[in-house]
Design an enzyme around this catalytic site. Structure first.
Site, PDB file in Angstrom:
ATOM      1  N   SER A   1      -9.443   5.450  13.708  1.00 11.52           N
ATOM      2  CA  SER A   1      -9.291   5.546  12.256  1.00 11.52           C
ATOM      3  C   SER A   1      -7.858   5.695  11.789  1.00 11.52           C
ATOM      4  O   SER A   1      -7.608   5.871  10.613  1.00 11.52           O
ATOM      5  CB  SER A   1     -10.071   6.757  11.767  1.00 11.52           C
ATOM      6  N   GLY A   2      -6.904   5.680  12.729  1.00  9.66           N
ATOM      7  CA  GLY A   2      -5.505   5.842  12.315  1.00  9.66           C
ATOM      8  C   GLY A   2      -5.054   7.285  12.239  1.00  9.66           C
ATOM      9  O   GLY A   2      -3.910   7.563  11.890  1.00  9.66           O
ATOM     10  N   LEU A   3      -5.940   8.229  12.560  1.00 12.66           N
ATOM     11  CA  LEU A   3      -5.568   9.651  12.495  1.00 12.66           C
ATOM     12  C   LEU A   3      -5.238  10.222  13.869  1.00 12.66           C
ATOM     13  O   LEU A   3      -5.215  11.433  14.063  1.00 12.66           O
ATOM     14  CB  LEU A   3      -6.694  10.467  11.841  1.00 12.66           C
TER      15      LEU A   3
ATOM     16  N   SER B   1      -6.958   9.829  16.834  1.00 10.51           N
ATOM     17  CA  SER B   1      -8.093  10.359  17.622  1.00 10.51           C
ATOM     18  C   SER B   1      -7.845  10.184  19.113  1.00 10.51           C
ATOM     19  O   SER B   1      -8.218  11.047  19.921  1.00 10.51           O
ATOM     20  CB  SER B   1      -9.410   9.688  17.214  1.00 10.51           C
TER      21      SER B   1
ATOM     22  N   ASP C   1       2.320   9.599  18.604  1.00  9.67           N
ATOM     23  CA  ASP C   1       1.051  10.300  18.381  1.00  9.67           C
ATOM     24  C   ASP C   1       0.879  11.439  19.382  1.00  9.67           C
ATOM     25  O   ASP C   1       0.479  12.549  19.018  1.00  9.67           O
ATOM     26  CB  ASP C   1      -0.132   9.326  18.517  1.00  9.67           C
TER      27      ASP C   1
HETATM   28  N1  LIG Z   1     -14.026  12.116  19.949  1.00 11.40           N
HETATM   29  C1  LIG Z   1     -13.750  11.217  20.899  1.00 11.40           C
HETATM   30  N2  LIG Z   1     -14.430  11.210  22.053  1.00 11.40           N
HETATM   31  C2  LIG Z   1     -14.157  10.309  23.020  1.00 11.40           C
HETATM   32  N3  LIG Z   1     -13.224   9.343  22.919  1.00 11.40           N
HETATM   33  C3  LIG Z   1     -12.524   9.292  21.783  1.00 11.40           C
HETATM   34  C4  LIG Z   1     -12.740  10.221  20.723  1.00 11.40           C
HETATM   35  N4  LIG Z   1     -11.889   9.924  19.731  1.00 11.40           N
HETATM   36  C5  LIG Z   1     -11.180   8.855  20.141  1.00 11.40           C
HETATM   37  N5  LIG Z   1     -11.549   8.454  21.369  1.00 11.40           N
HETATM   38  C6  LIG Z   1     -11.008   7.296  22.114  1.00 11.40           C
HETATM   39  O1  LIG Z   1      -9.950   6.732  21.376  1.00 11.40           O
HETATM   40  C7  LIG Z   1     -10.266   5.369  20.973  1.00 11.40           C
HETATM   41  C8  LIG Z   1      -9.713   5.089  19.605  1.00 11.40           C
HETATM   42  O2  LIG Z   1      -8.313   5.118  19.704  1.00 11.40           O
HETATM   43  P1  LIG Z   1      -7.368   4.203  18.820  1.00 11.40           P
HETATM   44  O3  LIG Z   1      -5.980   4.467  19.269  1.00 11.40           O
HETATM   45  O4  LIG Z   1      -7.847   2.792  18.815  1.00 11.40           O
HETATM   46  O5  LIG Z   1      -7.595   4.785  17.348  1.00 11.40           O
HETATM   47  P2  LIG Z   1      -6.995   6.108  16.694  1.00 11.40           P
HETATM   48  O6  LIG Z   1      -6.260   6.890  17.727  1.00 11.40           O
HETATM   49  O7  LIG Z   1      -8.104   6.794  15.975  1.00 11.40           O
HETATM   50  O8  LIG Z   1      -5.998   5.525  15.625  1.00 11.40           O
HETATM   51  P3  LIG Z   1      -4.360   5.500  15.672  1.00 11.40           P
HETATM   52  O9  LIG Z   1      -3.972   5.223  17.092  1.00 11.40           O
HETATM   53  O10 LIG Z   1      -4.027   4.353  14.767  1.00 11.40           O
HETATM   54  O11 LIG Z   1      -3.932   6.801  15.133  1.00 11.40           O
HETATM   55  C9  LIG Z   1     -11.779   5.308  21.040  1.00 11.40           C
HETATM   56  O12 LIG Z   1     -12.223   3.968  21.221  1.00 11.40           O
HETATM   57  C10 LIG Z   1     -12.071   6.198  22.244  1.00 11.40           C
HETATM   58  O13 LIG Z   1     -11.810   5.518  23.455  1.00 11.40           O
HETATM   59  C1  LIG Z   2       0.503   1.550  15.448  1.00 17.22           C
HETATM   60  C2  LIG Z   2       1.198   2.711  16.142  1.00 17.22           C
HETATM   61  O1  LIG Z   2       2.586   2.703  15.761  1.00 17.22           O
HETATM   62  C3  LIG Z   2       0.657   4.045  15.637  1.00 17.22           C
HETATM   63  C4  LIG Z   2      -0.770   4.327  15.958  1.00 17.22           C
HETATM   64  O2  LIG Z   2      -1.121   5.618  15.464  1.00 17.22           O
HETATM   65  C5  LIG Z   2       1.065   2.559  17.638  1.00 17.22           C
HETATM   66  C6  LIG Z   2       1.961   3.496  18.443  1.00 17.22           C
HETATM   67  O3  LIG Z   2       2.925   4.060  17.898  1.00 17.22           O
HETATM   68  O4  LIG Z   2       1.689   3.632  19.654  1.00 17.22           O
HETATM   69 MG   LIG Z   3      -4.648   5.985  18.848  1.00 18.44          MG
END
Ligand SMILES: Nc1ncnc2c1ncn2[C@@H]1O[C@H](COP(=O)(O)OP(=O)(O)OP(=O)(O)O)[C@@H](O)[C@H]1O
Ligand SMILES: C[C@@](O)(CCO)CC(=O)[O-]
Ligand SMILES: [Mg+2]
Length: 303
Positions: A90-92, A94, A138
Site C-alpha cells: 500500500s505504499g506505507l 508494509s 524504508d
Molecule cells: N502483514 C504482513 N504479513 C506478511 N507479509 C507481509 C505483510 N505486510 C507486507 N508483507 C509482504 O510485503 C509485500 C508488499 O510489499 P511491497 O513493498 O510491495 O509494498 P509496501 O511495502 O506495502 O509498499 P511500499 O514499499 O511502497 O512502501 C507483500 O506482498 C508481502 O510479501
Molecule cells: C518506490 C520506493 O522508492 C519506495 C517504496 O516505499 C522504492 C525504494 O525506495 O526501495
Molecule cells: Mg515495500
C-alpha cells in the site's frame, strides 16, 4: 514468546528517485506491524496472507530473513506470527515493517546481539533481494523511527502537524512499480533523468523547511513532487482525486506515498483540519486514516 514491532512510513519527498541515489525525506508513522516468535521444531510463518513454512511466494520477506539468520546462527525451527495494522502492498512500508520487526524478534530470541544499524542493514539486504532494486529508506526509517533524510541518514525534526493517509485499496507491488520506472528511464533517459533529479531537489530544498516547521512550504513542495511522480507514471486516477480532495479541504499539501500505482496518498494538514481532509478523501472513495509521526522505531513489546 517474544513480540517486536516496527512502524510504517510515509515519504514527504523522494520515493523512486531515491532508488537512483537522489535524496529523500521519509517519516515513520504511528501504524505498526507486530511479529511474535517462539521456539519450534520447524519454521512456521503465519499472517493474514496464510500459514506457510519458508515460502518465497506467500512470505518472501520473512522467509529471506529466516535464511539470513541461518547464515549466522544455527536455526532449525521457529514459529513466527505476524499481526499488522499496515495495509499490505500500500505504499506505507508494509514490507519494511514486517522485515525489520522479524529481524528484531529473531535477534532477541536467538541472542545474536544486533545493533540498530545492523538491523537496518540486514533489512535493506532483504528488501534488495526480494524487490530487485531497493533503497535503504524504508528499512532505515522503520528501524530508527522519526524523520530521516536518505542517503545521509540524517535525523530531521519530527513532523508536528496532522498526517492523513488515503488508501485506494488497490494493491500495488513495489517491485513492479520500480521496474516500470526503470523501463521508462531506459526508453527516455534524457527526459526521465532530469525529472528524477528534480524529485531529489525536493528533499534538498525541503530539509530546512521541515526543521523550521514551515509546513505551508513543505506542502507546496509535496504538491510539486506529486506532479513529478505522475510524470514518471506511478500515479492513478484515484490517487489524483484524493490528493485534490485533500488540498481543497485544508491540507498543506498532498502526494502519493511509496511506490504508487495504487496504494496510498499522504496529506499533511493543520491538526484542526485533519477531520475535514479525511472526510473529503472518504467522499472521493478512499479509506482515510488520521495519524501522526512517531519517533519510535523497531522495539521489543513483550516477552
Ligand atoms: N502483514 C504482513 N504479513 C506478511 N507479509 C507481509 C505483510 N505486510 C507486507 N508483507 C509482504 O510485503 C509485500 C508488499 O510489499 P511491497 O513493498 O510491495 O509494498 P509496501 O511495502 O506495502 O509498499 P511500499 O514499499 O511502497 O512502501 C507483500 O506482498 C508481502 O510479501
Ligand atoms: C518506490 C520506493 O522508492 C519506495 C517504496 O516505499 C522504492 C525504494 O525506495 O526501495
Ligand atoms: Mg515495500
Amino acid at each position: 514468546m517474544i513480540t517486536c514491532s516496527a512502524p510504517g512510513k510515509v515519504y514527504l519527498f523522494g520515493e523512486h528517485a531515491v532508488v537512483y541515489g537522489e535524496p529523500a525525506v521519509c517519516c515513520a508513522v504511528d501504524i505498526r506491524t507486530r511479529v511474535s516468535v517462539a521456539p519450534a521444531d520447524s519454521v512456521t510463518i503465519s499472517s493474514s496472507l496464510g500459514t506457510t513454512g519458508i515460502d518465497f511466494e506467500t512470505h518472501p520477506y520473512v522467509s529471506a530473513v529466516v535464511e539470513r539468520f541461518r547464515e549466522i546462527i544455527s536455526l532449525e525451527g521457529v514459529s513466527i506470527r505476524i499481526v499488522s495494522e499496515i495495509p499490505v502492498g500500500s505504499g506505507l512500508g508494509s514490507s519494511a515493517a514486517v522485515t525489520i520487526a522479524t529481524i528484531k524478534a529473531l535477534d532477541t530470541l536467538l541472542g545474536t546481539g544486533l545493533e540498530l544499524d545492523d538491523i537496518a542493514r540486514m533489512g535493506h539486504e532483504v528488501e534488495q533481494r526480494i524487490q530487485g532494486a531497493a533503497s535503504q529508506t524504508d528499512t532505515y526509517v522503520c528501524t530508527m523511527g522519526g524523520v530521516v533524510m536518505i542517503p545521509q541518514r540524517k535525523g530531521l525534526d519530527l513532523i508536528d502537524c496532522g498526517i492523513v493517509i488515503g488508501n485506494t485499496n488497490i494493491f500495488s507491488s513495489t517491485k513492479e512499480l520500480v521496474a516500470n520506472v526503470a523501463e521508462l528511464n531506459e526508453s527516455f533517459p534524457e527526459v526521465i533523468g532530469p525529472v528524477l533529479s528534480s524529485i531529489g531537489m525536493m528533499s534538498t530544498v525541503g530539509e530546512d523547511l521541515v526543521n523550521s516547521k514551515d509546513y505551508v512550504s513543505v506542502g507546496k513542495l509535496m504538491n510539486i513532487n506529486q506532479g513529478l511522480l505522475d510524470a514518471i507514471g506511478v500515479g492513478c486516477a484515484e490517487l489524483s482525486s484524493f490528493t485534490y480532495a485533500a488540498r481543497n479541504n485544508g491540507a498543506y499539501g498532498a502526494k502519493i506515498t511509496g511506490a504508487g500505482g495504487g496504494g496510498c496518498m499522504v496529506a499533511i494538514a493543520p491538526r484542526e483540519h485533519v477531520d475535514d481532509v479525511a472526510a473529503a478523501i472518504a467522499a472521493a472513495g478512499g479509506e482515510a486514516v488520521v495519524t501522526e509521526a512517531t519517533d519510535i522505531g523497531v522495539r521489543e513489546e513483550s516477552r
